[in-house]
Design an enzyme around this catalytic site. Sequence first.
Site, PDB file in Angstrom:
ATOM      1  N   SER A 143      -3.218  -4.201 -12.206  1.00  0.00           N
ATOM      2  CA  SER A 143      -3.353  -5.196 -11.022  1.00  0.00           C
ATOM      3  C   SER A 143      -5.178  -4.198 -10.221  1.00  0.00           C
ATOM      4  CB  SER A 143      -2.637  -5.495  -9.818  1.00  0.00           C
ATOM      5  OG  SER A 143      -3.315  -6.556  -8.893  1.00  0.00           O
TER       6      SER A 143
ATOM      7  N   GLY B  35      -5.080  -9.630 -11.979  1.00  0.00           N
ATOM      8  CA  GLY B  35      -5.544  -8.316 -12.098  1.00  0.00           C
ATOM      9  C   GLY B  35      -7.150  -7.874 -11.949  1.00  0.00           C
TER      10      GLY B  35
ATOM     11  N   GLU C 265      -4.974 -15.933 -14.379  1.00  0.00           N
ATOM     12  CA  GLU C 265      -4.513 -15.928 -13.406  1.00  0.00           C
ATOM     13  C   GLU C 265      -5.044 -14.900 -12.064  1.00  0.00           C
ATOM     14  OE1 GLU C 265      -0.294 -16.208 -15.886  1.00  0.00           O
ATOM     15  OE2 GLU C 265      -0.727 -14.631 -14.975  1.00  0.00           O
TER      16      GLU C 265
ATOM     17  N   GLY D 186      -5.598 -13.493  -8.837  1.00  0.00           N
ATOM     18  CA  GLY D 186      -4.375 -13.480  -7.236  1.00  0.00           C
ATOM     19  C   GLY D 186      -5.671 -13.192  -6.238  1.00  0.00           C
TER      20      GLY D 186
ATOM     21  N   ARG E 267      -0.382  -2.387   2.486  1.00  0.00           N
ATOM     22  CA  ARG E 267      -1.017  -1.621   1.392  1.00  0.00           C
ATOM     23  C   ARG E 267      -1.173  -0.175   1.495  1.00  0.00           C
ATOM     24  NH1 ARG E 267      -5.242  -3.122  -0.483  1.00  0.00           N
ATOM     25  NH2 ARG E 267      -4.436  -2.953  -2.622  1.00  0.00           N
TER      26      ARG E 267
ATOM     27  N   CYS F  41       7.437   2.802  14.492  1.00  0.00           N
ATOM     28  CA  CYS F  41       8.022   3.789  15.083  1.00  0.00           C
ATOM     29  C   CYS F  41       7.601   4.663  13.494  1.00  0.00           C
ATOM     30  CB  CYS F  41       8.820   3.378  15.646  1.00  0.00           C
ATOM     31  SG  CYS F  41       8.929   2.872  16.222  1.00  0.00           S
TER      32      CYS F  41
ATOM     33  N   TYR G 247      -2.247 -10.101  -0.191  1.00  0.00           N
ATOM     34  CA  TYR G 247      -1.054  -9.267  -0.427  1.00  0.00           C
ATOM     35  C   TYR G 247      -0.925  -8.346   0.834  1.00  0.00           C
ATOM     36  CZ  TYR G 247      -1.007  -9.399  -5.147  1.00  0.00           C
ATOM     37  OH  TYR G 247      -1.980 -10.675  -6.641  1.00  0.00           O
TER      38      TYR G 247
HETATM   39  C1  LIG Z   1       0.650 -10.439  -9.509  1.00  0.00           C
HETATM   40  C2  LIG Z   1       0.187 -11.303 -10.938  1.00  0.00           C
HETATM   41  C3  LIG Z   1      -1.401 -12.435 -10.520  1.00  0.00           C
HETATM   42  C4  LIG Z   1      -2.161 -11.485 -10.375  1.00  0.00           C
HETATM   43  O1  LIG Z   1      -2.699 -10.145 -10.195  1.00  0.00           O
HETATM   44  P1  LIG Z   1      -4.081 -10.254  -8.707  1.00  0.00           P
HETATM   45  O2  LIG Z   1      -3.963  -8.472  -9.213  1.00  0.00           O
HETATM   46  O3  LIG Z   1      -3.683 -10.256  -7.777  1.00  0.00           O
HETATM   47  O4  LIG Z   1      -4.722 -10.930 -10.083  1.00  0.00           O
HETATM   48  C5  LIG Z   1      -0.677 -13.075 -12.292  1.00  0.00           C
HETATM   49  N1  LIG Z   1      -0.575 -12.696 -12.714  1.00  0.00           N
HETATM   50  C6  LIG Z   1       0.691 -12.339 -12.509  1.00  0.00           C
HETATM   51  C7  LIG Z   1       2.185 -12.370 -13.952  1.00  0.00           C
HETATM   52  C8  LIG Z   1       1.179 -11.673 -11.764  1.00  0.00           C
HETATM   53  O5  LIG Z   1       2.288 -11.227 -11.463  1.00  0.00           O
END
Ligand SMILES: *Cc1c(COP(=O)(O)O)cnc(C)c1O
Length: 440
Positions: free
Chosen positions: A214, A252, A294, A296, A338, A369, A399
């Site tokens: 990521s 990622g 994918e 995110g 984070r 705390c 996140y």
């Molecule tokens: C976390 C994850 C993503 C998304 O990752 P990002 O860094 O948010 O783009 C996509 N596929 C899988 C399998 C993941 O575990």
Amino acid sequence: MKLSEPYSGNASFDGELSIAGVKASSLAKEFGTPLFVIDEADFYARALAWRDALNKHFGEEAGTVYYAGKAFLNKEVARWIKSIGIGLDACSGGELAVASSVDFPVEQIELHGNNKSEAEIESAIKAGVGTIVMDSFHEIERVAAIAAQQKKIQKVYLRITSGVEAHTHEFISTAHEDQKFGFSIASGAAWKAIEATLTHPSLNLTGIHSHIGSQIFIHDGFEAAATRLIGLLAKFHDHFDMQLPELDLGGGYGIAYLPGESAVVPDEVLGAIAAVVKSECAKHGLRVPKISIEPGRHIVGPTTTTIYEVGTTKSVELDGGESRRYISIDGGMSDNIRPSLYGAKYTALLANRLSDSATVDSRIVGKHCETGDIVIREIDLPGDIAPGDLIAVPATGAYGRSMASNYNHIPRPAVVAVRDGSARLITRRESINDLLALDI
Ligand SMILES: *Cc1c(COP(=O)(O)O)cnc(C)c1O
């Protein structure tokens, strides 16, 4: 004045921060703080950029953009994803429940996770989830048995560990994989998993999947992983004289958190990946498989700004006679883990007014705390910041709220969507009663 990244696409500053035409001070007044403010049009634009780039570079061979819901998911975001027409990557029964609550098209859902429970697998197959990405030999047997019980043939992928370890600005290629996810190519587990899957008539293996990490900026990591996965597809082709038609290259893609940092550009990274995929397929005499991705963080991260209210400030003497000003805000590690978890860096601005005061070395800290409850370790901010001022931290969409906790019994913040000058609540703030309701 329009603000540039890491602020969201429709953020501006004219005497005060506005997002999509809604002032920070009115957001704080109406919805309270801390508050996650998501720029809806920016979310749409970012998701569409991925879909368009995938279509542009893969044409007929473009598969699905699966939004990785773990970055941030609530019902409204699931509706946005549905209306944009892309898929959803879910990794738990809870995320599946959010999707089904808004009638998300199940065939557009991919289910991930290295330890899906039987209940999660059962409800996923029952609902008709498009693809289940399997992660262990136990899981192959479990998914096969549950699909057989339900008299279904479930479409599945195998999660493959390519041996490419991608870090933010470099990648390392290793033969051994000391991590919990996937079947490794190097150890032969990936091939055994393929054979195990093919023994089950209730499983329809259509492709393989890899996710290398990521917050990655270098294209080489994605290219190296794609090359190794296509090598595995070629081995499959040579062995069975047929081709697995799909390849999912995961997420990622890196974003900017600080001013001056650059972000991955969908058109550029997918152009680079497409070139490698096409040439590797040609080398092995394969048809180009349907390529899915994918993202995110890259979709939701930059869309969201957290607004906090300052409660106290304090000047602390450092060695050598210098001093540092601590600014305590009304949230912290419970809404953004984070910085403490990964040492992640963020920027911030004074959101409710323009100050002409000279800047001072400041540290923004939370109200928890823990000494390590730091939002920003070091930042120059106007010297006159005082209780009641608002601080905005951009790029908190991924996140942030999704990893939020109730540490110190702090209720989790609300999420508000802003668009065209108006704001609406999409996840309400937790109340103390919500927290008390859990205890017997
Ligand atoms: C976390 C994850 C993503 C998304 O990752 P990002 O860094 O948010 O783009 C996509 N596929 C899988 C399998 C993941 O575990």
